[in-house]
Design an enzyme around this catalytic site. Sequence first.
Site, mmCIF file in Angstrom:
data_model
loop_
_atom_site.group_PDB
_atom_site.id
_atom_site.type_symbol
_atom_site.label_atom_id
_atom_site.label_comp_id
_atom_site.label_asym_id
_atom_site.label_seq_id
_atom_site.Cartn_x
_atom_site.Cartn_y
_atom_site.Cartn_z
ATOM 1 N N HIS A 122 -28.048 -26.707 3.906
ATOM 2 C CA HIS A 122 -28.009 -26.945 5.352
ATOM 3 C C HIS A 122 -29.101 -26.139 6.047
ATOM 4 O O HIS A 122 -29.530 -25.094 5.557
ATOM 5 C CB HIS A 122 -26.633 -26.582 5.931
ATOM 6 C CG HIS A 122 -26.155 -25.223 5.562
ATOM 7 N ND1 HIS A 122 -25.635 -24.926 4.313
ATOM 8 C CD2 HIS A 122 -26.085 -24.064 6.274
ATOM 9 C CE1 HIS A 122 -25.273 -23.657 4.267
ATOM 10 N NE2 HIS A 122 -25.544 -23.110 5.439
ATOM 11 N N CYS A 132 0.859 -1.187 0.000
ATOM 12 C CA CYS A 132 0.000 0.000 0.000
ATOM 13 C C CYS A 132 0.892 1.232 0.000
ATOM 14 O O CYS A 132 2.091 1.142 0.283
ATOM 15 C CB CYS A 132 -0.954 -0.001 1.193
ATOM 16 S SG CYS A 132 -0.158 0.221 2.800
#
Length: 638
Positions: free
Chosen positions: A554, A11
């Site tokens: 699920h 960065c």
Amino acid sequence: MSEFIVAITSCPVGIAHTYMAAENLEKAGAAVGVKVKVETHGSIGVENSLTSEEIAQAAGVIIAADTQIDKSRFAGKQLIQVGVQEGIHHADQLVQTILKQEAPVQSGTAVEASAATQDSLGKRAYKSLMNGVSYMVPFVVTGGLLIAIALSIGGQPGPNGIAIPEGSIWATMNTIGGVAMGLMVPILSAFIAQGIADRPGLVPGFIGGMIAANGSLYGSEANAGFIGGIIAGFLAGFVALGMKKLPVPKAIQSIMPIIVIPVISSLIVGFSFIYVIGQPVAALFAGLTNFLAGLQGGSEIVLAMVLGAMIAVDMGGPFNKVAFLFGSGMIAQGNFSIMGPIAVAICIPPLALGVATFVLKNKFSKPEKEAGKASFAMGLFGITEGAIPFASSDPLRVIPSIVLGSITGSVIAMLGNVTDHVAHGGPIVAVLGAVDHVLMFFVAVAAGITVTVLLLHLLKKNVSTETVTEAAPTATTIAATPAPAAFTKLTDILSEESIILDLETETKEGAIHQLAETFDSLGKIDSLPVFEEAIYSREAESTTGIGMSVAIPHGKSAAVKEPSVVFGRAANGIDWNSLDGEPSKLIFMIAVPENNKEDAHLKILQMLSRKLMDNGFREKLLAAQEKAEVMALLDTVH
């Protein structure tokens, strides 16, 4: 495919984002059983360097950076290049792109040609600017701190203010600090040019920056400042890049980057700045400096509000960097009153969120409270990025709170005449003596923290439990929340009776019903309709077709007696609206009691996701002829 990926993160400032992206990439790899080695280009240089052997072994390369990265060593490899924020927020997607072999292959041509094909002109210009900023920051911080220490310790009051006795060690320290500060503009310019044209841009960029910082060369009492440095850097970079693309005889190709390009591009940049660009830019910069220095009353408050908002709104992103660069440029011109409010605004978001997790205990989950400690520590050292995890998970409440907090602190600092001699923020600069009116500095910080915490108290909802909210079974979600359960491997909760080798349906609805009926026949659920409702409710949130021919429906329901799994196989595949658009052939249905406090479904998802990323394992499941073969394979899932 090789289960090894290499990456680079960087960065502009080289502090928080660099290492946050590295950590997330490593975690995303670990979640799918793949090792990711990350080379970080941080403020202290390159760490964890990649070797040529590691690059040769890697399945691909991920570059998550907002600075210029040399890609020539990755020729022939799959390569993804994105901004550092992508590495933080979408690490799992980047890893999957490499594993699925969907990334382009690095051709091995010149770096700038590859970059040009991947980045728009605007994005490339921004990355080059940030490249310059990343190299400039250490010079400004070092120079500012040395000058501040020399003045605070060796300075003596006199009729014209604080002065340092000549010949003293503090005068020498002050001189060294001045040299470092004087290099700010040339370094900025040089590495903007390098970001555009690679090494051939360094010489003309540095020379252009030196000229921009010396107004006497173009007949001006004032120099062109950081604005001139930016212009010189872009001019040098694009001139050098243009020259690199010129067709030249082979006889002089070898001397182009070391003699021809540096000499000619330096002359073009130098003549252009001295005879055309320098004076107008210097006049503009001088006018801007005088305008800021003369701001009083309402205008002064508006400026502080704008600076505070820019610093906080993206926590280290483009707006933050623009405000920071502006304040740094003012320091070089001897105007320290702009950096003072910025230094206060920089630390308020991470400090405030650290405090909030401590005093607003019912507003944050247990993992957020742990993150709050790190955020507070980062705030002490002026690293705004410490607030990013909180803003990412709840942007609509967190971002307005920290923006208003930073605005409050910035305005109080401006009205309190807080100044900062160093291009950095946070309590660390006050402790080291770089801040004037230290008491008002801490008053401003405390006020900003208070406003942010109060707003968070009003805006954020209470956290009802310490459990993790159920989400789609992505690799990142699964890996981030492992939870203990009463089983250690999949076959503890799955038997041969739970396996259907050939599903008697070609529809998603039919598959769900047949798998749910298996639970019912085994006595694992009390009510088939109630359990199916839980499955469909989960499917309505987002698809459970995770790709690679796999679906994992699920449900948590009061109808479920104990954590259980059934497995069904569909030879022709079933349309499950999967993430990769492919039909699902391997379907695992998970049933968990509604009041399960161990997050057993997350444990099961974690185990399955790791193993199912293995191409060979999936192929063996599809090829198995008997249930005993399937059980033997599933016995390795743990």
